[in-house]
Design a protein around this motif. Structure first.
Motif, PDB file in Angstrom:
ATOM      1  N   GLY A 171      35.442 -21.507  13.000  1.00 57.81           N
ATOM      2  CA  GLY A 171      34.601 -20.390  13.441  1.00 57.81           C
ATOM      3  C   GLY A 171      33.131 -20.755  13.422  1.00 57.81           C
ATOM      4  N   ARG A 192      38.152 -24.188  18.564  1.00 61.58           N
ATOM      5  CA  ARG A 192      37.504 -22.898  18.418  1.00 61.58           C
ATOM      6  C   ARG A 192      37.781 -22.115  19.677  1.00 61.58           C
ATOM      7  N   HIS A 251      36.615 -19.174   7.040  1.00 64.43           N
ATOM      8  CA  HIS A 251      35.586 -18.172   7.324  1.00 64.43           C
ATOM      9  C   HIS A 251      34.560 -18.269   6.213  1.00 64.43           C
ATOM     10  N   PRO A 292      38.185 -16.354  11.683  1.00 62.70           N
ATOM     11  CA  PRO A 292      39.284 -17.057  12.359  1.00 62.70           C
ATOM     12  C   PRO A 292      40.539 -17.177  11.497  1.00 62.70           C
TER      13      PRO A 292
END
Lengths: 241, 325
Positions: free
Chosen positions: A84, A137, A166, A221
């Motif tokens: 992310g 991503r 994250h 994510p």
């Protein structure tokens, strides 16, 4: 669930929405060095927080839970990670002195950590994963498992560790995201999660869990993987609220 | 009946564009209309799509600028707002991996897939690679005794991958491995690259003796070139010097995350025309390793070319292109 061989996770101390008994954001990775017997031109003694979080989740999966099948050689173990925006802070940390003081201010120790790919490479080194290792991503949660499925079905690996990180910091991107979620009553929850998949895994088995944000907070994510873990264990990991 | 092979249906690249936007526009304009909407787009670069210029802007203009990824937005504009776009990060092999994933996508679900790659020559990357002492002080001279690194360059590439019975160049092999050895340097014996070569040949169903030409990674740093030679030597042994090969980084520059894609497109055109590009005469005189390089362009009717790519963190990727006779 078919094709999911195990899972692991980690979160930093004090993540209020994740647990009452925090675990596995531990000291060893913060003082991480390459394995003995190798000859680096310089030693990386400290990994940045998002990498430490990610390595801790893999540590939970591989060393604590022992999920990697012993009969799968390192060459057939793949890795795919969605970090992310976790590494944006490191890019800023590297570039800020360069922008103000010129190229000579660039840190050779920090530069290799500024790319998402470093999350894949350092995990490959730490856990001896010699198959494909890459960072992806996407704007939807399926990107990660889609890519892991391609690697498996394409014959590049027998098992793939699919994981996500994250990590929020004081950058305005992180603050803006935190404010967006806070407006919906969802606090930010830094964490890393990894699942071990084999060829039996079907991408369409991945379904969203609408309660996740309220149960865990904003996990970025990691969200689709948490949903997967919840399907394996409806009660969630032991420390789910 | 066998399905048609996976091929490079169309491709375009742009070197040293004024900026990535200009490069994207030129590449898109050079592509023919797609036979159908792409099932997936893979976008490669070594950073999160964030250039150094953006880093400064974001810091200065926060919080008035909404963070967007320029490349993803551009690709959506080109190929449709609903097309899934996956950004691929595997250091300097990213472009080759994007192409490989596009091929795997076509293999799994049919249709066509896009591989895209872009890289800017920013202060961010230049200062980073300079800090690691990988930038050449003069002209890059890979595989020579006096090699001292590479020269950074900017570029954009787009490739359309799909099944076709009459395409000129097919993509028959793909593999990627990791050395699992060091955060920046290669495995000193080229172990990961050797495994990658072997896996790519197995994917293509070829023996080492059936490879007709090599496109070296040739990054020009002392350790990486030595590791690449050792990997090649482990596969081809004494036959290696007789196997024609070439390097593109001295001419194109190192396009970092985009190098895998752009070099593959260039290699496909050489393959189509039956040409093996040369290296400078002075470089041949100072070669440290026995490789099949030549100082003049060679016209050779070769059937395939194996492309090697390596990057930071022990990343390796190989692609095998075949010419349809």
């Amino acid at each position: 669930m078919r094709g999911v061989l195990g899972f692991g996770y980690a979160h930093p101390l004090g993540a209020e929405c994740l647990t009452a008994a925090p675990r596995r954001f531990t000291a060893p990775h913060l003082a991480w060095v390459p394995a003995a017997g190798r000859e680096p031109p310089w030693k990386v003694r400290v990994v940045p927080p998002p990498t430490a979080l990610w390595l801790s989740a893999l540590d939970d999966l591989i060393r604590v839970r022992g999920a990697l099948p012993a009969d799968c050689p390192p060459e057939r173990r793949g890795l795919c990670v969605d970090a992310g925006e976790a590494y944006l802070g490191l890019q800023h940390a590297f570039f800020r002195p360069v922008a103000s003081g010129g190229p000579r201010e660039a840190s050779p120790l920090l530069f290799p950590h500024t790319s998402d790919a470093s999350a894949a490479s350092l995990a490959a080194i730490e856990f001896n994963l010699r198959g494909p290792a890459l960072a992806v991503r996407g704007d939807h949660g399926r990107t990660l498992v889609h890519t892991a499925g391609l690697l498996l079905r394409g014959g590049l690996a027998d098992v793939v560790l699919a994981g996500a990180v994250h990590y929020s910091d004081s950058l305005w991107e992180s603050r803006a995201r935190a404010e967006r979620f806070a407006a919906r009553g969802v606090p930010s929850a830094d964490c890393a999660v990894a699942v071990l998949l084999n060829r039996d895994f079907e991408e369409h088995d991945l379904v969203d869990d609408p309660d996740l944000d309220l149960a865990l907070g904003d996990t970025g994510p990691c969200r689709p993987l948490w949903a997967l873990i919840r399907r394996i264990r409806p009660a969630g990991p032991p420390h789910f609220k | 009946m066998n399905a048609p092979p996976i091929a490079l249906l169309d491709a375009a690249y742009c070197l040293r564009p004024a900026d990535s936007d200009a490069g994207w526009r030129r590449c898109r304009a050079a592509l023919r209309p797609l036979p159908q909407p792409p099932g997936h787009v893979y976008s490669a670069s070594i950073l999160n799509g964030m250039t150094a210029r953006q880093a400064v802007l974001r810091e200065a203009e926060a919080p008035t600028v909404v963070p967007t990824d320029d490349a993803v937005a551009t690709l959506r504009r080109f190929f449709g707002p609903a097309v899934p776009v996956t950004q691929v990060h595997s250091a300097c092999t990213s472009g080759a991996v994007a192409l490989g994933l596009a091929a795997l996508t076509v293999r799994a679900q049919g249709g066509v897939a896009i591989a895209a790659a872009h890289e800017e020559r920013s202060l961010f990357n230049t200062s980073g690679f300079a800090a690691l002492q990988t930038l050449s002080r003069g002209r890059p001279r890979p595989f020579t005794r006096g090699r001292d690194g590479f020269r950074l360059a900017a570029g954009v590439g787009l490739a359309v991958v799909g099944r076709s019975a009459d395409a000129a160049v097919t993509l028959t092999g793909f593999a990627m491995t990791n050395d699992a050895h060091h955060p920046t340097g290669p495995h000193r014996e080229g172990d990961g690259l050797r495994r990658c070569i072997e896996a790519c040949l197995a994917d293509a169903g070829l023996e080492p003796g059936e490879v007709a030409c090599l496109k070296f990674n040739a990054v020009g740093t002392p350790y990486s070139d030595a590791a690449e030679y050792k990997a090649l030597r482990a596969v081809w042994g004494a036959q290696l010097p007789r196997l024609p090969g070439y390097a593109l980084k001295p001419a194109l520059g190192h396009l970092q995350g985009a190098s895998g894609l752009v070099e593959t497109v260039v290699a496909a055109r050489y393959l189509q025309r039956g040409l093996v590009p040369p290296v400078a005469r002075a470089d041949l005189d100072d070669l440290e390793f026995g490789l099949g390089l030549a100082a003049v362009p060679r016209r050779l009717d070769y059937a395939n070319v194996l492309l090697l790519f390596s990057g930071f963190g022990g990343q390796n990727a190989c692609l095998l292109l075949e010419r349809r006779v």
